[in-house]
Design an enzyme around this catalytic site. Structure first.
Site, PDB file in Angstrom:
ATOM      1  N   HIS A  92      11.724  31.162  64.947  1.00 39.56           N
ATOM      2  CA  HIS A  92      10.407  31.322  64.151  1.00 39.56           C
ATOM      3  C   HIS A  92       9.352  30.970  65.986  1.00 39.56           C
ATOM      4  O   HIS A  92       9.808  29.265  65.876  1.00 39.56           O
ATOM      5  CB  HIS A  92      10.343  31.113  62.696  1.00 39.56           C
ATOM      6  CG  HIS A  92       8.592  30.655  62.101  1.00 39.56           C
ATOM      7  ND1 HIS A  92       7.707  30.689  62.169  1.00 39.56           N
ATOM      8  CD2 HIS A  92       8.806  32.334  61.294  1.00 39.56           C
ATOM      9  CE1 HIS A  92       6.753  30.756  61.109  1.00 39.56           C
ATOM     10  NE2 HIS A  92       7.717  32.053  61.247  1.00 39.56           N
ATOM     11  N   GLU A 166       6.602  38.964  64.688  1.00 38.74           N
ATOM     12  CA  GLU A 166       5.946  38.603  63.988  1.00 38.74           C
ATOM     13  C   GLU A 166       5.025  37.915  64.565  1.00 38.74           C
ATOM     14  O   GLU A 166       4.845  37.214  65.404  1.00 38.74           O
ATOM     15  CB  GLU A 166       6.454  37.400  63.478  1.00 38.74           C
ATOM     16  CG  GLU A 166       7.119  37.490  62.189  1.00 38.74           C
ATOM     17  CD  GLU A 166       7.187  36.300  61.384  1.00 38.74           C
ATOM     18  OE1 GLU A 166       7.233  36.482  59.971  1.00 38.74           O
ATOM     19  OE2 GLU A 166       7.493  34.814  61.775  1.00 38.74           O
TER      20      GLU A 166
HETATM   21  P1  PGA Z   1       2.473  34.050  57.245  1.00 36.84           P
HETATM   22  O1  PGA Z   1       3.802  33.794  57.591  1.00 36.84           O
HETATM   23  O2  PGA Z   1       2.917  35.787  55.645  1.00 36.84           O
HETATM   24  O3  PGA Z   1       1.653  33.058  56.029  1.00 36.84           O
HETATM   25  O4  PGA Z   1       1.628  35.306  57.812  1.00 36.84           O
HETATM   26  C1  PGA Z   1       4.670  34.983  58.646  1.00 36.84           C
HETATM   27  C2  PGA Z   1       5.806  33.554  58.838  1.00 36.84           C
HETATM   28  O5  PGA Z   1       5.273  33.068  59.089  1.00 36.84           O
HETATM   29  O6  PGA Z   1       6.861  34.869  58.687  1.00 36.84           O
END
Ligand code: PGA
Length: 254
Positions: A92, A166
């Site tokens: 992440h 992401e």
């Molecule tokens: P968010 O986070 O939905 O708050 O943008 C997603 C993540 O960090 O996995």
């Protein structure tokens, strides 16, 4: 196959009672059209699996690259497996940026997680500086991440691997914190799928993550190449998360 709805609770909630409350509420909803996976903080996982493990699938937010030994403060993927965890989020951006986790470490973690037959959810994504230069730059950056993270792992080519795209700037707690456009996310998903297939992996799913909420979740999941969403902030707000599930129950086909 139903699309994934994966909740990354991060370091929330602060008490087990609150976690129970969230799961109690979302279990009142029937006829799910998504595969729901909850990734709570480590401290709550054991209790939550004992209570809800027959109804909900659980994932962890991280794992060590070793199964046992002298690794103060680390969490063994084998222990996670032994208590019934099925998925593990790895790489992440918050761990990459704030805890300086390198691609080499993520690669070792992927190997151990896959060796334990856990399913990794590998997060990749570019920062705003890169994306500002255009989506082709983002594609190049993500390709590099994927190649480094997955190097030497082709022996696992038949195992299931989930990749979460992401973009860092789209995560709700980042400076910008605005979701990517679903069309761009779809283009990136198709691109990532192609890169991973070329690396030899056969059993893959691609998710989008970054400021997903009840207003945009259906748009993302209606995109052909997006197999699911990874949701942070919105997944620990009971009303918002329940609303998301209900919108998907209505809007998605079986
Ligand atoms: P968010 O986070 O939905 O708050 O943008 C997603 C993540 O960090 O996995």
């Amino acid at each position: 196959m139903p699309k994934f709805l994966i909740a990354n609770w991060k370091m929330n909630p602060q008490a087990l009672e609150e976690a129970n409350k969230i799961l109690g509420e979302i279990l009142k909803i029937k006829n799910y059209k998504t595969q729901l996976i909850i990734c709570p903080p480590f401290l709550w996982i054991y209790d939550l699996i004992k209570k809800y493990g027959n109804k909900i699938t659980f994932g962890a937010q991280n794992a060590s690259f070793e199964n046992l030994g002298a690794f103060t403060g680390e969490i063994s993927p084998l222990m996670l497996k032994n208590i019934g965890v099925k998925y593990v989020i790895l790489g992440h951006s918050e761990r990459r940026e704030k805890l300086l986790e390198s691609d080499e470490i993520i690669n070792k973690k992927l190997e151990t997680v896959l060796n334990n037959d856990l399913i990794p959810i590998l997060c990749v994504g570019e920062n705003y500086g890169i994306r500002k230069k255009g989506i082709e730059f983002a594609k190049k950056f993500v390709t590099k991440q994927l190649k480094k993270d997955l190097v030497g792992l082709s022996k696992f080519k038949n195992k299931k691997i989930i990749i979460a795209y992401e973009p860092i700037w789209a995560i709700s707690t980042s400076n910008i914190g605005i979701a990517d456009n679903p069309k761009n996310a779809n283009e990136m998903s198709a691109f990532i799928k192609n890169v991973i297939q070329k690396l030899g992996f056969k059993n893959i799913n691609i998710l989008y993550g970054g400021s997903v909420n009840s207003k945009n979740v259906l748009k993302f999941l209606k995109e052909k190449e997006i197999d699911g969403v990874l949701v942070g902030g919105a997944s620990i707000k009971i009303e918002e998360f329940s609303k998301m599930i209900q919108i998907l129950n209505k809007g998605l086909k079986n």
